[in-house]
Design a protein around this motif. Sequence first.
Motif, PDB file in Angstrom:
ATOM      1  N   ASP A   2      12.087   8.215 -11.186  1.00  0.00           N
ATOM      2  CA  ASP A   2      10.856   7.585 -10.695  1.00  0.00           C
ATOM      3  C   ASP A   2      11.112   6.144 -10.266  1.00  0.00           C
ATOM      4  OD1 ASP A   2       9.245   9.852 -11.177  1.00  0.00           O
ATOM      5  OD2 ASP A   2       9.031   9.296 -13.275  1.00  0.00           O
ATOM      6  N   ALA A  21       4.591   4.335 -13.812  1.00  0.00           N
ATOM      7  CA  ALA A  21       3.176   4.460 -13.476  1.00  0.00           C
ATOM      8  C   ALA A  21       2.412   3.158 -13.677  1.00  0.00           C
ATOM      9  CB  ALA A  21       2.542   5.568 -14.307  1.00  0.00           C
ATOM     10  N   GLU A  65       0.825  -1.207   0.000  1.00  0.00           N
ATOM     11  CA  GLU A  65       0.000   0.000   0.000  1.00  0.00           C
ATOM     12  C   GLU A  65       0.861   1.260   0.000  1.00  0.00           C
ATOM     13  OE1 GLU A  65      -2.433  -0.447   3.427  1.00  0.00           O
ATOM     14  OE2 GLU A  65      -3.716  -2.001   2.533  1.00  0.00           O
ATOM     15  N   ALA A  66       1.985   1.207   0.702  1.00  0.00           N
ATOM     16  CA  ALA A  66       2.861   2.371   0.796  1.00  0.00           C
ATOM     17  C   ALA A  66       3.542   2.696  -0.526  1.00  0.00           C
ATOM     18  CB  ALA A  66       3.912   2.145   1.883  1.00  0.00           C
ATOM     19  N   ALA A 115       2.046   2.755  -3.463  1.00  0.00           N
ATOM     20  CA  ALA A 115       1.119   3.358  -4.422  1.00  0.00           C
ATOM     21  C   ALA A 115       1.529   4.761  -4.873  1.00  0.00           C
ATOM     22  CB  ALA A 115      -0.299   3.359  -3.842  1.00  0.00           C
ATOM     23  N   PRO A 116       1.962   5.658  -3.982  1.00  0.00           N
ATOM     24  CA  PRO A 116       2.346   6.999  -4.427  1.00  0.00           C
ATOM     25  C   PRO A 116       3.581   7.016  -5.326  1.00  0.00           C
ATOM     26  CG  PRO A 116       1.915   6.966  -2.060  1.00  0.00           C
ATOM     27  CD  PRO A 116       1.986   5.548  -2.512  1.00  0.00           C
ATOM     28  N   PHE A 117       4.344   5.921  -5.306  1.00  0.00           N
ATOM     29  CA  PHE A 117       5.567   5.875  -6.099  1.00  0.00           C
ATOM     30  C   PHE A 117       5.356   5.226  -7.468  1.00  0.00           C
ATOM     31  CE2 PHE A 117       6.739   6.102  -1.654  1.00  0.00           C
ATOM     32  CZ  PHE A 117       7.701   7.111  -1.657  1.00  0.00           C
ATOM     33  N   SER A 118       4.151   4.763  -7.734  1.00  0.00           N
ATOM     34  CA  SER A 118       3.816   4.226  -9.056  1.00  0.00           C
ATOM     35  C   SER A 118       3.395   5.392  -9.932  1.00  0.00           C
ATOM     36  CB  SER A 118       2.683   3.188  -8.942  1.00  0.00           C
ATOM     37  OG  SER A 118       3.102   2.083  -8.185  1.00  0.00           O
ATOM     38  N   ARG A 119       4.369   6.105 -10.456  1.00  0.00           N
ATOM     39  CA  ARG A 119       4.114   7.351 -11.168  1.00  0.00           C
ATOM     40  C   ARG A 119       5.183   7.556 -12.234  1.00  0.00           C
ATOM     41  NH1 ARG A 119       6.020  10.626  -5.767  1.00  0.00           N
ATOM     42  NH2 ARG A 119       8.273  10.395  -6.097  1.00  0.00           N
TER      43      ARG A 119
END
Length: 220
Positions: free
Chosen positions: A209, A68, A57-58, A60-64
């Motif tokens: 990224d 992405a 869950e942590a 998720a913000p790094f899938s960009r």
Amino acid sequence: MTEKRPSGLSPAKLVGFAVLAGLVVGAAAVYVNLALSGNGEQTASAAQCQASMAEAEALAPFSRGDVAAMVPVTAPRLIEGLSFQDADGKPVTMADFRDQTVLLNLWATWCVPCREEMPALNNLQEALGSDDFKVLAINIDTGDVEKPRSFLEEIGVDSLGLYRDASMGVFNKLKKDGLAFGLPVTLLIDEQGCLLSAMNGPAVWDGADAKALIAAAVTP
């Protein structure tokens, strides 16, 4: 000494590959989420990886950006039953990489986007490879070892090591599990052997990224 080619995909190629990868990964994510409620073996696997839920869950913000399409799973599960060989023909399994976060990538010399991203994977290993993190690139060419070995030498990939599965059993296992729809396919696996995120298609693995994603996965 072989001169290394510059890494990374051209913008035009990356856009085209990313669109296709996004569609495929979306389907893969749906399959993965549903499959875990199936048989008892999958349920037991998910239970063993319960502690990895927060880690997935942590991420998720790094899938960009460049990564992405690297979709975090909603229910981490063990990645096991994968058998392959090292450069010397010695049998290897994922259990040999426990206690390391692993970026598992399947590639072949006949796969154009695979060939494009190999230098970037090599650069990522050079930059972040340690006792805590490893890029594990497995070649699935059929036939003998000379073709993939010559290819890696030609493009100056010297930090990944040559891991192989000429039987394509690794790919077929991941395909059966709903994780592989084509090549390249990449899985991020934690130190317990639990799947955190996955994608089909290429990425710029030596970019900012990707490095931020890996750093977030490796940090306790």
